[in-house]
Design an enzyme around this catalytic site. Structure first.
Site, PDB file in Angstrom:
ATOM      1  N   ASP A 207      -8.992  14.993 -50.780  1.00  0.00           N
ATOM      2  CA  ASP A 207      -8.568  15.632 -52.023  1.00  0.00           C
ATOM      3  C   ASP A 207      -8.051  14.580 -52.990  1.00  0.00           C
ATOM      4  O   ASP A 207      -8.013  13.390 -52.679  1.00  0.00           O
ATOM      5  CB  ASP A 207      -7.519  16.708 -51.753  1.00  0.00           C
ATOM      6  CG  ASP A 207      -6.257  16.157 -51.106  1.00  0.00           C
ATOM      7  OD1 ASP A 207      -6.171  14.928 -50.877  1.00  0.00           O
ATOM      8  OD2 ASP A 207      -5.346  16.956 -50.834  1.00  0.00           O
TER       9      ASP A 207
ATOM     10  N   GLY B 128      -5.004  14.274 -54.217  1.00  0.00           N
ATOM     11  CA  GLY B 128      -3.579  13.985 -54.112  1.00  0.00           C
ATOM     12  C   GLY B 128      -2.747  14.938 -54.941  1.00  0.00           C
ATOM     13  O   GLY B 128      -1.549  15.087 -54.727  1.00  0.00           O
TER      14      GLY B 128
ATOM     15  N   ASP C 101     -11.355  24.968 -46.011  1.00  0.00           N
ATOM     16  CA  ASP C 101     -10.471  24.018 -45.336  1.00  0.00           C
ATOM     17  C   ASP C 101      -9.090  24.618 -45.142  1.00  0.00           C
ATOM     18  O   ASP C 101      -8.597  25.364 -45.987  1.00  0.00           O
ATOM     19  CB  ASP C 101     -10.362  22.703 -46.115  1.00  0.00           C
ATOM     20  CG  ASP C 101      -9.446  22.799 -47.325  1.00  0.00           C
ATOM     21  OD1 ASP C 101      -8.229  22.563 -47.180  1.00  0.00           O
ATOM     22  OD2 ASP C 101      -9.947  23.113 -48.425  1.00  0.00           O
TER      23      ASP C 101
ATOM     24  N   CYS D  24     -14.275  25.652 -24.396  1.00  0.00           N
ATOM     25  CA  CYS D  24     -13.557  24.447 -24.831  1.00  0.00           C
ATOM     26  C   CYS D  24     -12.923  23.742 -23.636  1.00  0.00           C
ATOM     27  O   CYS D  24     -12.871  24.284 -22.525  1.00  0.00           O
ATOM     28  CB  CYS D  24     -12.490  24.802 -25.869  1.00  0.00           C
ATOM     29  SG  CYS D  24     -10.998  25.557 -25.194  1.00  0.00           S
TER      30      CYS D  24
END
Length: 372
Positions: A89, A91, A281, A321
């Site tokens: 990103d 910031g 995200d 997993c």
């Protein structure tokens, strides 16, 4: 090279689509969940090789160890030993969120400004702020932000924008939107002078105002960004966010990927993927894991509950997993959390991240079958 985006299948039921983003460091199948590695590390997880795209925060890496130091060591990929795509990103999100407080229900920008703000001054040139580590005065402009992301060498980068709290007055809101688009244009110009292998997404602002969202879409459409990112305030809850995402994506062309910034909890993904969102995200899975919330095919599990004290069943019988393959029982994981064993958060984080990848794989399958 700049990224290449291909739509593999467009759903007949909605605007949802399955696609593929190609970068120099690998391929991202979309829709994708993008976990946040704030300081270049996923909390509680050592191996990130199975994560197609990882989000790192420029602000934190700028403060320490410094983006120039990372550049001198060969860039972020080499620094964290990752041979797969990274997005960073600008910031700006961290600077403004530290100033305006926490977020509610993963819907950004709903909070009251703290009494002691890290922001010293916002001008048309950029923002002066105090380092969260030592109070040192720092300056972030569009050019400084993009150069920092050049130093890091991420595959996808974000232009500097201003993040406003939900409660901002209309006059400041409009001036902030205008300033943000000036900053984004400066960011894009700086990037295009030295593109390297990187791609830049244009960020769409406008709060919950449909007309301002339309203006934001027109701005990013009119400039040669490689993709789109929906940012800014998305409302106070999921019910307010959904129509914002709907109307925003309806104004975007279909030839570039669309990212929903800072949103990645399961209800939000399920509610918005139908509008053509290609990536999400969030730090949600690892944060939830550290607090004992286990995501599973049977629904969320609050592992500290007494109901699991003697439960020897697997955490998620359908999961493959490392945590579940190790045959850890719910009772044992609950015990680890109760005695504050650090391994508890590690086991839970490994599982939650794997679960999110499986969720997205299933979503892609549903879109291919025109079920979403």
């Amino acid at each position: 090279m700049a990224l290449k985006f291909h739509v593999i299948h467009q759903s007949k039921k909605s605007r949802a689509r399955v696609g593929r983003i190609e970068t120099d460091h690998g391929i991202i199948d979309t829709p994708a969940f993008v976990p946040v590695a704030t300081n270049g590390a996923l909390k509680g997880v050592v191996d990130h090789s199975n994560i197609p795209l990882m989000f790192c925060n420029t602000y934190h890496l700028l403060v320490h160890p410094g983006t120039e130091s990372i550049a001198a060591m060969g860039g972020l990929h080499k620094f964290i030993n990752r041979d797969a795509p990274i997005i960073t990103d600008s910031g700006g999100f961290q600077i403004f969120s530290l100033a305006y407080g926490s977020v509610a229900e993963e819907i950004k920008s709903h909070g009251k400004k703290k009494g002691s703000s890290s922001i010293l001054e916002i001008t048309d040139e950029g923002v002066w702020f105090k380092s969260y580590r030592d109070g040192h005065k720092l300056f972030l402009s569009p050019e400084v932000s993009v150069q920092a992301q050049k130093d890091l060498g991420a595959d996808i980068i974000i232009p500097l924008d201003e993040l406003l709290p939900f409660h901002s007055d209309q006059q400041y809101f409009l001036s902030s939107c205008s300033r943000t688009y000036v900053w984004e244009k400066r960011s894009l110009d700086y990037h295009r002078n030295d593109p390297r292998h990187q791609s830049m997404y244009g960020v769409i602002h406008g709060g919950i105002d449909p007309e301002q969202r339309k203006i934001g879409c027109q701005f990013v459409e009119d400039h040669p960004f490689d993709g789109f990112a929906i940012g800014g305030s998305l409302g106070r809850n999921l019910n307010e966010m959904v129509p914002v995402v709907d109307i925003t994506t309806s104004h975007l062309s279909k030839d570039r990927p669309v990212h929903l910034l800072g949103i990645g909890d399961l209800p939000s993904i399920q509610a918005t993927v139908k509008f053509g969102i290609d990536s999400f995200d969030s730090s949600y899975p690892t944060k939830a894991a550290r607090h004992g919330l286990i995501l599973s095919s049977q629904g969320p599990i609050k592992i500290a509950n007494q109901a699991y004290a003697n439960d020897l069943s697997p955490i998620d019988p359908k999961c493959t997993c490392l945590t579940c393959s190790s045959n850890l029982s719910r009772a044992y994981l609950r015990h680890l959390f109760k005695v504050h064993e650090p391994n508890a958060g590690i086991w839970a984080s490994i599982h939650n991240l794997h679960h999110m990848q499986e969720v997205m794989k299933n979503i892609r399958k549903q879109i291919l079958n025109d079920e979403i």
